[in-house]
Design an enzyme around this catalytic site. Structure first.
Site, mmCIF file in Angstrom:
data_model
loop_
_atom_site.group_PDB
_atom_site.id
_atom_site.type_symbol
_atom_site.label_atom_id
_atom_site.label_comp_id
_atom_site.label_asym_id
_atom_site.label_seq_id
_atom_site.Cartn_x
_atom_site.Cartn_y
_atom_site.Cartn_z
ATOM 1 N N GLY A 48 31.896 32.856 43.644
ATOM 2 C CA GLY A 48 30.497 32.495 43.437
ATOM 3 C C GLY A 48 30.235 31.027 43.693
ATOM 4 N N LYS B 185 40.830 48.315 49.462
ATOM 5 C CA LYS B 185 41.890 47.440 49.968
ATOM 6 C C LYS B 185 42.558 46.672 48.838
ATOM 7 C CE LYS B 185 39.392 43.529 49.475
ATOM 8 N NZ LYS B 185 39.749 42.254 48.835
ATOM 9 N N SER C 252 35.439 31.513 41.316
ATOM 10 C CA SER C 252 35.808 30.870 42.579
ATOM 11 C C SER C 252 34.912 31.309 43.727
ATOM 12 C CB SER C 252 37.268 31.179 42.908
ATOM 13 O OG SER C 252 37.504 32.574 42.975
ATOM 14 N N HIS D 153 28.303 31.967 32.614
ATOM 15 C CA HIS D 153 28.224 32.402 31.215
ATOM 16 C C HIS D 153 29.051 31.534 30.287
ATOM 17 C CE1 HIS D 153 31.957 34.373 32.484
ATOM 18 N NE2 HIS D 153 32.289 34.462 31.204
ATOM 19 N N ARG D 154 29.664 30.462 30.838
ATOM 20 C CA ARG D 154 30.430 29.534 29.997
ATOM 21 C C ARG D 154 29.870 28.127 30.136
ATOM 22 N NH1 ARG D 154 36.777 30.278 30.833
ATOM 23 N NH2 ARG D 154 36.248 31.176 32.851
ATOM 24 N N ASP E 90 39.704 42.873 56.083
ATOM 25 C CA ASP E 90 39.877 42.536 54.668
ATOM 26 C C ASP E 90 41.245 42.982 54.164
ATOM 27 O OD1 ASP E 90 38.963 41.314 52.413
ATOM 28 O OD2 ASP E 90 37.380 42.746 51.968
ATOM 29 N N GLY F 81 27.349 34.367 38.942
ATOM 30 C CA GLY F 81 28.798 34.362 38.823
ATOM 31 C C GLY F 81 29.367 33.027 39.252
ATOM 32 N N ASN G 24 45.032 40.252 43.753
ATOM 33 C CA ASN G 24 45.632 41.586 43.714
ATOM 34 C C ASN G 24 47.075 41.541 44.215
ATOM 35 O OD1 ASN G 24 43.236 43.501 42.997
ATOM 36 N ND2 ASN G 24 42.421 42.060 44.489
#
Length: 338
Positions: free
Chosen positions: A13, A195, A11, A32-33, A248, A8, A260
């Site tokens: 990863g 959360k 950000s 993956h890009r 968290d 991944g 979120n």
């Protein structure tokens, strides 16, 4: 030298990969890009996710999963919940070819809708059916942006094998990140996932113009919901008083770095969910998780009014102000229920 394969290149990863390279680990980063992989390898940046920042130059990215996983000691999953199962299947194919059995670490915070499974349960389905001890969960109050800038950070590593958690604690910790161990991977995963739903609610309240009283009330009652669901899953109640619970929750409900929270804030200002998600450019895990939370609440008959309200606003077309009125007029009762 410990080799860690980070799956991944978003950000989180990229920030974790750079941290582990700082620690002297050999780090292979799977993306993956092509454009992201090329940018990391050429300029040691990932500007779409982390602006004005350079990664450790020893981090090497690739689109070739076989190369990334070759001779690895640890596989660190930092992909969205929606992609965990498909990526796990690909990892299983590679491990079957090599015969290797590295530790699996999940830094993904979510619950799979439909199956209502946590990430370690998906690992059990797809990779290690009889080796839960090889699975570790990484979770706690941390934003990729702050970790990348080497802000002082504390995170939990949870596993049914405290030996493996402690092994990774020694590998992962450094002078700006301190890791603690836990033997409650279930509770730690639930805390990290649910959360995100409460953070959307916090953002909505901020977008509507509510202040500190509302935020404090929401976070406290939100923690009660996180704990209630976590215990139903089999988590330990004290886990939710720790880094992966209240810790968290605090960071996610109070920071503009939280995707979120930002999603909720825009919803509170009257924007439509589809427009918010289209403009975010990153996955908002709480939007997916709230579907699973709704299914779990129905299964266990759990009272989780905040989570129910967020589900209604996101997917049932309910007006958020009406949902607030409903919550504030609910039947009176004690704060603590044993």
């Amino acid at each position: 030298m410990t080799k860690i394969s980070v799956l991944g290149a978003g950000s989180w990863g990229t920030a974790l990969a750079s941290m582990l390279a700082d620690n002297g680990c050999e780090v292979a980063l799977y993306g993956h890009r092509q454009s992201v992989v090329d940018e990391i390898n050429t300029y040691h940046t990932n500007a779409h996710y982390l602006k004005d920042w350079r990664a450790n130059e020893k981090v090497v990215a690739s689109l070739d999963l076989s190369w990334v996983l070759k001779d690895t000691d640890v596989i660190l999953f930092v992909v969205p919940t929606s992609a965990i199962r498909s990526v796990a299947k690909l990892v299983k194919q590679e491990l079957d070819k090599s015969g290797e059995q590295p530790l699996l670490v999940s830094a993904t915070k979510g619950i799979e809708p439909g199956s209502k499974k946590l990430v370690t349960q998906i690992f059990k389905d797809e990779i290690y059916p009889d080796q839960m001890d090889k699975m570790v969960v990484l979770s706690g109050p941390s934003h990729a942006e702050n970790l990348a800038q080497k802000d002082l950070t504390a995170i939990t590593l949870a596993s049914t094998s405290l030996d493996n958690a402690a092994k990774l604690q020694r590998i992962f910790s450094n002078d700006y990140v301190r890791f603690y161990t836990s033997n409650d991977p279930i509770g730690v995963q639930v805390g990290g996932a649910v959360k995100n739903v409460i953070a959307i609610a916090a953002g909505i309240l901020a977008g509507l113009g509510y202040g500190d009283n509302a935020k404090a009330a929401l976070m406290t009652r939100g923690l009660a919901e996180v704990t209630r669901l976590g215990i139903a899953f089999g988590g330990a109640p004290w886990t939710f008083s720790g880094l992966s619970g209240i810790g968290d929750l605090i960071v996610t409900c109070t920071s503009v770095n939280s995707r979120n929270w930002r999603c909720g804030y825009q919803l509170g200002q009257g924007q439509k969910l589809e427009d918010v998600l289209a403009n975010m450019g990153q996955v908002v895990e709480g939007v997916t998780t709230v579907k699973a939370v709704r299914e779990i609440c129905d299964k266990y008959s759990l009272d989780m009014p905040i989570s129910a309200a967020i589900y209604n606003v996101l997917f049932e077309g309910s007006d958020v102000k009406d949902e607030i009125k409903l919550m504030m007029s609910r039947e009176m009762g004690p704060e603590i229920r044993i």
